[in-house]
Every structure is written in C-alpha cells, then in structure tokens.
Design a protein around this motif. Structure first.
Motif, short mmCIF file in Angstrom:
data_model
loop_
_atom_site.label_atom_id
_atom_site.label_comp_id
_atom_site.label_asym_id
_atom_site.label_seq_id
_atom_site.Cartn_x
_atom_site.Cartn_y
_atom_site.Cartn_z
N PHE A 19 0.84 -1.20 0.00
CA PHE A 19 0.00 0.00 0.00
C PHE A 19 0.87 1.25 0.00
O PHE A 19 1.81 1.35 0.80
CB PHE A 19 -0.92 0.03 1.23
CG PHE A 19 -1.85 -1.14 1.33
CD1 PHE A 19 -2.81 -1.35 0.36
CD2 PHE A 19 -1.78 -2.01 2.40
CE1 PHE A 19 -3.69 -2.42 0.45
CE2 PHE A 19 -2.64 -3.08 2.51
CZ PHE A 19 -3.61 -3.29 1.52
N SER A 20 0.53 2.19 -0.85
CA SER A 20 1.25 3.46 -0.88
C SER A 20 0.59 4.43 0.09
O SER A 20 -0.61 4.68 0.03
CB SER A 20 1.22 4.05 -2.30
OG SER A 20 1.87 3.20 -3.22
N THR A 21 1.37 4.97 1.03
CA THR A 21 0.88 5.93 2.00
C THR A 21 1.80 7.14 2.03
O THR A 21 2.87 7.15 1.42
CB THR A 21 0.82 5.32 3.42
OG1 THR A 21 2.17 5.13 3.90
CG2 THR A 21 0.11 3.97 3.41
N GLU A 22 1.38 8.18 2.75
CA GLU A 22 2.20 9.38 2.87
C GLU A 22 3.51 9.08 3.60
O GLU A 22 4.51 9.76 3.40
CB GLU A 22 1.42 10.47 3.60
CG GLU A 22 0.22 10.99 2.82
CD GLU A 22 -0.52 12.08 3.57
OE1 GLU A 22 -0.12 12.35 4.74
OE2 GLU A 22 -1.46 12.66 3.00
N ASP A 23 3.49 8.07 4.45
CA ASP A 23 4.69 7.74 5.23
C ASP A 23 5.60 6.76 4.52
O ASP A 23 6.73 6.51 4.98
CB ASP A 23 4.28 7.15 6.58
CG ASP A 23 3.53 8.15 7.44
OD1 ASP A 23 3.88 9.34 7.40
OD2 ASP A 23 2.59 7.74 8.14
N GLY A 24 5.14 6.18 3.43
CA GLY A 24 5.93 5.20 2.71
C GLY A 24 5.10 4.03 2.25
O GLY A 24 3.86 4.09 2.24
N THR A 25 5.76 2.95 1.86
CA THR A 25 5.07 1.77 1.35
C THR A 25 4.89 0.74 2.45
O THR A 25 5.85 0.32 3.10
CB THR A 25 5.87 1.14 0.20
OG1 THR A 25 6.00 2.09 -0.87
CG2 THR A 25 5.16 -0.10 -0.34
N VAL A 26 3.66 0.33 2.66
CA VAL A 26 3.34 -0.70 3.64
C VAL A 26 3.37 -2.05 2.94
O VAL A 26 2.57 -2.31 2.04
CB VAL A 26 1.95 -0.46 4.27
CG1 VAL A 26 1.61 -1.59 5.25
CG2 VAL A 26 1.90 0.89 4.97
N LYS A 27 4.27 -2.91 3.35
CA LYS A 27 4.39 -4.25 2.76
C LYS A 27 3.52 -5.21 3.57
O LYS A 27 3.99 -5.99 4.40
CB LYS A 27 5.85 -4.70 2.77
CG LYS A 27 6.76 -3.77 1.95
CD LYS A 27 8.21 -4.21 2.02
CE LYS A 27 9.10 -3.27 1.22
NZ LYS A 27 10.52 -3.66 1.29
N ALA A 28 2.20 -5.13 3.31
CA ALA A 28 1.23 -5.85 4.13
C ALA A 28 1.32 -7.36 3.95
O ALA A 28 1.14 -8.11 4.90
CB ALA A 28 -0.19 -5.37 3.80
N VAL A 29 1.57 -7.80 2.72
CA VAL A 29 1.77 -9.22 2.43
C VAL A 29 3.02 -9.33 1.57
O VAL A 29 3.15 -8.60 0.58
CB VAL A 29 0.56 -9.84 1.71
CG1 VAL A 29 0.79 -11.32 1.43
CG2 VAL A 29 -0.72 -9.66 2.52
N ASP A 30 3.92 -10.24 1.92
CA ASP A 30 5.23 -10.25 1.27
C ASP A 30 5.64 -11.68 0.90
O ASP A 30 6.36 -12.35 1.63
CB ASP A 30 6.27 -9.63 2.21
CG ASP A 30 7.60 -9.39 1.52
OD1 ASP A 30 7.64 -9.35 0.27
OD2 ASP A 30 8.61 -9.24 2.23
N GLY A 279 7.27 -7.82 23.43
CA GLY A 279 7.31 -6.86 22.32
C GLY A 279 6.01 -6.75 21.57
O GLY A 279 4.96 -7.23 22.01
N SER A 280 6.07 -6.11 20.42
CA SER A 280 4.90 -5.86 19.59
C SER A 280 5.17 -6.31 18.16
O SER A 280 6.32 -6.41 17.73
CB SER A 280 4.55 -4.36 19.59
OG SER A 280 4.31 -3.91 20.91
N PRO A 281 4.11 -6.57 17.38
CA PRO A 281 4.30 -6.91 15.97
C PRO A 281 5.05 -5.80 15.24
O PRO A 281 4.95 -4.62 15.61
CB PRO A 281 2.86 -7.06 15.45
CG PRO A 281 2.06 -7.38 16.66
CD PRO A 281 2.70 -6.63 17.79
N PRO A 282 5.80 -6.12 14.20
CA PRO A 282 6.63 -5.12 13.52
C PRO A 282 5.81 -4.16 12.68
O PRO A 282 4.71 -4.49 12.21
CB PRO A 282 7.53 -5.98 12.62
CG PRO A 282 6.70 -7.18 12.31
CD PRO A 282 5.92 -7.46 13.57
N SER A 283 6.34 -2.97 12.50
CA SER A 283 5.76 -2.03 11.56
C SER A 283 6.07 -2.51 10.15
O SER A 283 7.23 -2.79 9.82
CB SER A 283 6.35 -0.64 11.77
OG SER A 283 6.02 0.21 10.67
#
Length: 345
Positions: A19-30, A279-283
């Motif tokens: 997904f393209s966002t203002e903060d960068g590309t979200v690699k939701a499924v890789d 911890g938490s899931p990764p960004s």
C-alpha cells in the motif's frame, strides 16, 4: 497442502500486497503462497497486523487499485483473479466466492431490512424477482437458525442480537451457494456459547454445500475446532504451515510456540503462568531485516552468527509441512521438549 491426485480449488502463489501511504510503502503481504482443496477449511492465524485480512480482501479484489500494488497469482478453480477486470470479479463475488466480515453491525446497512439486503445479493446474481428474493431470504434465515424467519426478514440489523446479526451475515454470504467462503474472525465479538453455535453452523453448512472455507482468526482454540489445515502468519509472511494436528501438536516455529505458550493448558496445573510473546508486531512500513520475528524471538541467539537478523529464512514445504526458521531440527526437538516440560510443571 493438497494431495497429489487432487488439484487445489484456491491457489495463491508468491502474493505481495503493498500500500502506498504518505509515510511510505506498507508491505502488508510479502511473498505468501498456499493452496486450499475443495470442501476443506484452511485456518489462517496470527496477531493483528500480520496480513490475514489483507490477504483475503485481495482474493476478493476489494482493495483500491490507485493505492495498492498486487503481485503474484491468485487462481480460483483455475481462473486467474489477479488483474482480472472488475466486471469479472463482481460476477464472482457473492456468487462463487463470498466473505463473512468481522463486525456484522458495521457491515450491514442500518437503513435496509435484513431481508432486503440478503435478497439484493440474490437478485443481482440470479435475476430473481423481489418476491423470489424475499422467499430465498426467508429460506436462508431459517437455514442459519433465525427463529420466526417469516417476520424477522422485515426487521433491521439493530433489532437483531450480535449472534443473530452474525447468522444473518452468514445467510447473506451463502445465499448464492458460493464455492469459496472467507470468514474474517466471525466469532470474535461473540460470547463462547454463541461462538460454538456459529462454528457448528459453519461446519454443517460446509457439509451441506461442500464449500471451501478460509477461516481467519487469532484464536487457536477456534482453529482447533474448525480447521483442516493451518497457516501461521507473521509480519506479512507465512512462518509455518501444516495440518491442524501437525501445527498444534508439534509446532516448528518459535512464533507458533509463543502463541501456544500464551494459552492456558487444561492438562497441567492451574497455577502455571502464561508466557506472552514479548514486544509488539513489527511495523510493515519498515519491517525488520532477515526473519521478521527475530527481535521478539527468545531463540535467535541459538542460531550461529547473525543469520536471524540478516538472512530471510525460506519456507521449505515438504508434503504440505514446513516452517521458515534458521533453527536446526535437533534444536527444535530440544526446545519443544523444554516447552512441553514447562507446561506440565
């Protein structure tokens, strides 16, 4: 995950969803791959943000094309879905494949009756009249266990309880007898009694219609009840695959160990503390290099060098079974024995 003499009904190969966002590309499924045999249930499990729902929304083609990049192959009964025209997907959605969404109240329109909403799906795909669609809606409400369906068909979603709304969503999803049903955490907001009823209903309907089911959840107890095969996701990737018995009784990946260790055991003492995953899931805007689970993994230090941090572990599948981890077989055996002992003592 399928037998050699039976072709998969749903096949996903090297799926990548960004997904393209203002903060960068979200690699939701890789790079996700899996197969589902006709009439079977695949359970997809993982924490929030692991890519479970994104994967299945992509199968249905429900992402905005202007902000989403989808690579890889998605075939349903031999038909390629990735890149298919929207008109083709519209004919398939609700007819050959359907989805039960997590929040029924948010998914149902408050301005239309339950019967109108179920009937609209049936009319769109069959060309039925309003009278025929109403009769079909009553039939489906009766089939999913709604009492007095003749009168309740004219009620609105707010007049239904949470469990009844979920049943209505199932009726809507099944009104055209789809061959693939995707259930996105359909029991999460329900109490355990209603949850069990919904699970039994899905299993009964699967036997009746021969439907293939993809069941998304974070609850391993639900997976143990309904799934034939299990896919464990973390950080947009599959980290473990296998049959339900293989994954729950002999897990091979530290993340799966963590999920199981965080659940209470009915066999051991009641005072044994649970072991949550730290911890938490990764960004997914800036995911960790190498194994995405390594910053939270208690076993990363057991691997020679810094492979966990620098080298992506490959998912090696043999006879439908595999895990993506740098640990050796002997290390897994040793650690599993320790974990089993800690559960008992």
């Amino acid at each position: 995950m399928t037998s050699t003499d039976q072709q998969p009904f749903l096949s996903v190969k090297d799926l990548k969803v960004h997904f393209s966002t203002e903060d960068g590309t979200v690699k939701a499924v890789d790079g996700l791959s899996f197969d589902l045999t006709r009439g079977k249930t695949l359970g997809i499990v993982g924490e929030s943000g692991s890519g479970k729902s994104v994967t299945n929304l992509t199968i249905l083609g429900l992402h905005h094309p202007d902000h989403t990049t989808v690579e890889g192959s998605i075939t349903l009964d031999g038909q390629e879905l990735n890149g298919a025209p929207e008109r083709t997907l519209e004919k398939l959605r609700g007819n050959k494949m359907a989805m039960i969404f997590q929040d029924a109240l948010a998914s149902l329109s408050p301005y239309h009756t339950i019967g109108t909403q179920i009937g609209e799906v049936y009319r769109k795909h069959t060309g039925a009249s309003k009278r025929e669609a109403r009769a079909r809606a009553i039939e489906m409400l009766k089939r999913v266990g709604i009492p007095q369906p003749d009168s309740r068909v004219d009620e609105y979603p707010h007049q239904f309880s949470g469990g009844m709304r979920q049943r209505a969503m199932i009726a809507m999803a099944l009104v055209c007898d789809p061959e693939l049903l995707i259930a996105d955490e359909p029991t999460t907001a329900l109490d355990v009694t209603v949850q069990a009823q919904i699970m039994d209903l899905l299993k009964d309907l699967q036997q009746e219609f021969g439907t293939s089911i993809v069941f998304i959840t974070h609850d391993l107890g639900v997976i143990a009840d309904i799934a034939d095969e299990v896919l464990v996701m973390y950080g947009g990737r599959c980290v473990e695959r296998g049959t339900k018995q293989e994954v729950l009784r002999a897990p091979q990946h530290p993340y799966t160990w963590g999920l199981l260790s965080s659940m209470p055991s009915l066999e051991g003492p009641v005072d044994v503390p649970l072991n949550p995953i730290p911890g938490s899931p990764p960004s997914l805007l800036n995911p960790p290099s190498g194994c995405r689970f390594h910053p939270r993994c208690a076993f990363a230090g057991s691997v020679d060098g810094d492979r966990c941090a620098t080298e992506r572990p490959l998912l090696q599948i043999v006879n439908g079974r595999g895990s993506a981890c740098h640990l050796t077989d002997s290390q897994r055996t040793e650690f599993l024995a320790d974990l089993a002992a800690s559960k008992v003592h």
